[in-house]
Design an enzyme around this catalytic site. Structure first.
Site, short mmCIF file in Angstrom:
data_model
loop_
_atom_site.label_atom_id
_atom_site.label_comp_id
_atom_site.label_asym_id
_atom_site.label_seq_id
_atom_site.Cartn_x
_atom_site.Cartn_y
_atom_site.Cartn_z
NE ARG A 1 -5.42 4.89 17.10
CZ ARG A 1 -5.43 3.98 16.32
NH1 ARG A 1 -4.90 2.73 16.76
NH2 ARG A 1 -5.71 4.22 15.18
NE ARG B 1 -9.44 5.32 12.71
CZ ARG B 1 -9.22 4.95 13.80
NH1 ARG B 1 -9.59 5.49 14.97
NH2 ARG B 1 -8.25 3.80 13.84
NE ARG C 1 -8.69 2.07 19.85
CZ ARG C 1 -8.63 1.69 18.45
NH1 ARG C 1 -8.29 0.46 18.27
NH2 ARG C 1 -8.38 2.46 17.42
NE ARG D 1 -7.03 1.02 7.71
CZ ARG D 1 -6.49 0.71 8.82
NH1 ARG D 1 -5.27 -0.03 8.90
NH2 ARG D 1 -7.07 1.24 9.76
CE LYS E 1 -7.68 -4.18 11.91
NZ LYS E 1 -8.94 -3.10 12.43
P1 AMP Z 1 -5.00 1.62 12.66
O1 AMP Z 1 -4.07 1.73 13.70
O2 AMP Z 1 -5.05 0.20 11.79
O3 AMP Z 1 -6.33 1.91 12.96
O4 AMP Z 1 -4.38 2.81 11.40
C1 AMP Z 1 -4.40 4.40 12.09
C2 AMP Z 1 -4.34 5.03 10.62
O5 AMP Z 1 -3.02 4.78 9.86
C3 AMP Z 1 -5.66 4.53 9.72
O6 AMP Z 1 -6.84 5.27 10.01
C4 AMP Z 1 -4.95 5.22 8.27
O7 AMP Z 1 -5.04 6.65 8.45
C5 AMP Z 1 -3.49 4.93 8.42
N1 AMP Z 1 -3.32 3.53 8.12
C6 AMP Z 1 -2.93 2.22 8.75
N2 AMP Z 1 -2.76 1.27 7.98
C7 AMP Z 1 -3.06 1.72 6.59
C8 AMP Z 1 -3.11 1.24 5.41
N3 AMP Z 1 -3.11 -0.19 5.16
N4 AMP Z 1 -3.43 2.08 4.32
C9 AMP Z 1 -3.55 3.25 4.52
N5 AMP Z 1 -3.49 3.86 5.67
C10 AMP Z 1 -3.37 3.11 6.82
#
Ligand code: AMP
Length: 226
Positions: free
Chosen positions: A168, A179, A136, A101, A26
């Site tokens: 990360r 996840r 990554r 999400r 994404k």
């Molecule tokens: P991402 O970088 O989008 O993979 O997000 C990393 C982490 O941030 C996720 O695994 C969640 O713990 C938290 N996170 C990001 N976006 C959301 C969201 N919209 N709702 C809840 N937790 C989020």
């Protein structure tokens, strides 16, 4: 200026949601779309990581969720998004990467009066995601993402901006598994939610990033004829 080819007969600014499992690509597609259409990408994950790095109260409370591969509570990210979308650079459109999400987050967007124009789900099998996450890398300064094999940084172990590339903490295989489980149970229902509204387009994530980009841009351009 907005891209004429994309706008077609639909002159509304692009207000796009990118759906897809963590690691589906994404962020990579968002940066291409952002550059092509001159609209910002809003990534709740990046906003949260920034808050953690700055050790703000929000960051401190969010860290335990991220480290466990769980979702941060809805209201925290909803407040964050509401604040970000009210900023002037979102007036001509935006891309949401990682938000919503959950169904309550999607409903909150509607309650804010945000009218989403496009939803694209990038589909990649879980086994492929697990492999991708191992390679990554993320820039510690600007947040750009790379992959050691499929999308290496032209600057080696640094980002072209000069920042060091890091892994990360939540890309650890055990955290990735949790996840993915969270994605399937909490986020995937959004596909049906947006399909019912006639907004959903599915793009199969391809081995080559350029191919996924071509499919994603085609899905976005087809909006004008809807
Ligand atoms: P991402 O970088 O989008 O993979 O997000 C990393 C982490 O941030 C996720 O695994 C969640 O713990 C938290 N996170 C990001 N976006 C959301 C969201 N919209 N709702 C809840 N937790 C989020």
């Amino acid at each position: 200026m907005p891209d004429k080819e994309r706008l077609g007969c639909d002159m509304r600014p692009i207000q796009l949601i990118l759906l897809g499992a963590p690691g589906a690509g994404k962020g990579t597609q968002a940066s291409v779309i952002s550059e092509k259409y001159h609209i910002p990408t809003i990534s709740t994950g990046a906003l949260i990581r920034e808050a953690i790095a700055r050790q703000t109260p929000l960051g401190m409370s969010a860290k335990k969720y991220i480290d466990a591969g769980a979702l941060v509570p809805d209201q925290v990210v909803i407040d964050m998004i509401q604040d970000r979308l009210s900023q002037p650079d979102c007036a001509d459109g935006f891309i949401l990467d990682g938000f919503p999400r959950t169904v309550p987050q999607a409903q909150a967007l509607e309650e804010m009066g945000v009218s989403i124009t496009d939803v694209i789900s990038i589909e990649v099998p879980d086994e492929e995601i697990q492999k991708r996450m191992e390679g990554r890398r993320i820039c510690s300064v600007c947040g750009a993402t790379f992959h050691v094999e499929h999308n290496p940084s032209p600057a080696g172990d640094r980002c072209p901006c000069g920042g060091m590339l890091t892994v990360r903490s939540d890309d650890d295989p055990a955290v990735v598994a949790s996840r993915l489980a969270t994605y399937h149970s909490m986020t995937e229902p959004l596909k049906e939610y947006y399909a019912k509204k006639g907004l959903l387009k599915i793009v199969q994530g391809q081995k080559q990033i350029a191919d996924t980009t071509a499919h994603t841009l085609a899905a976005l351009a087809s909006r004008g004829g809807r």
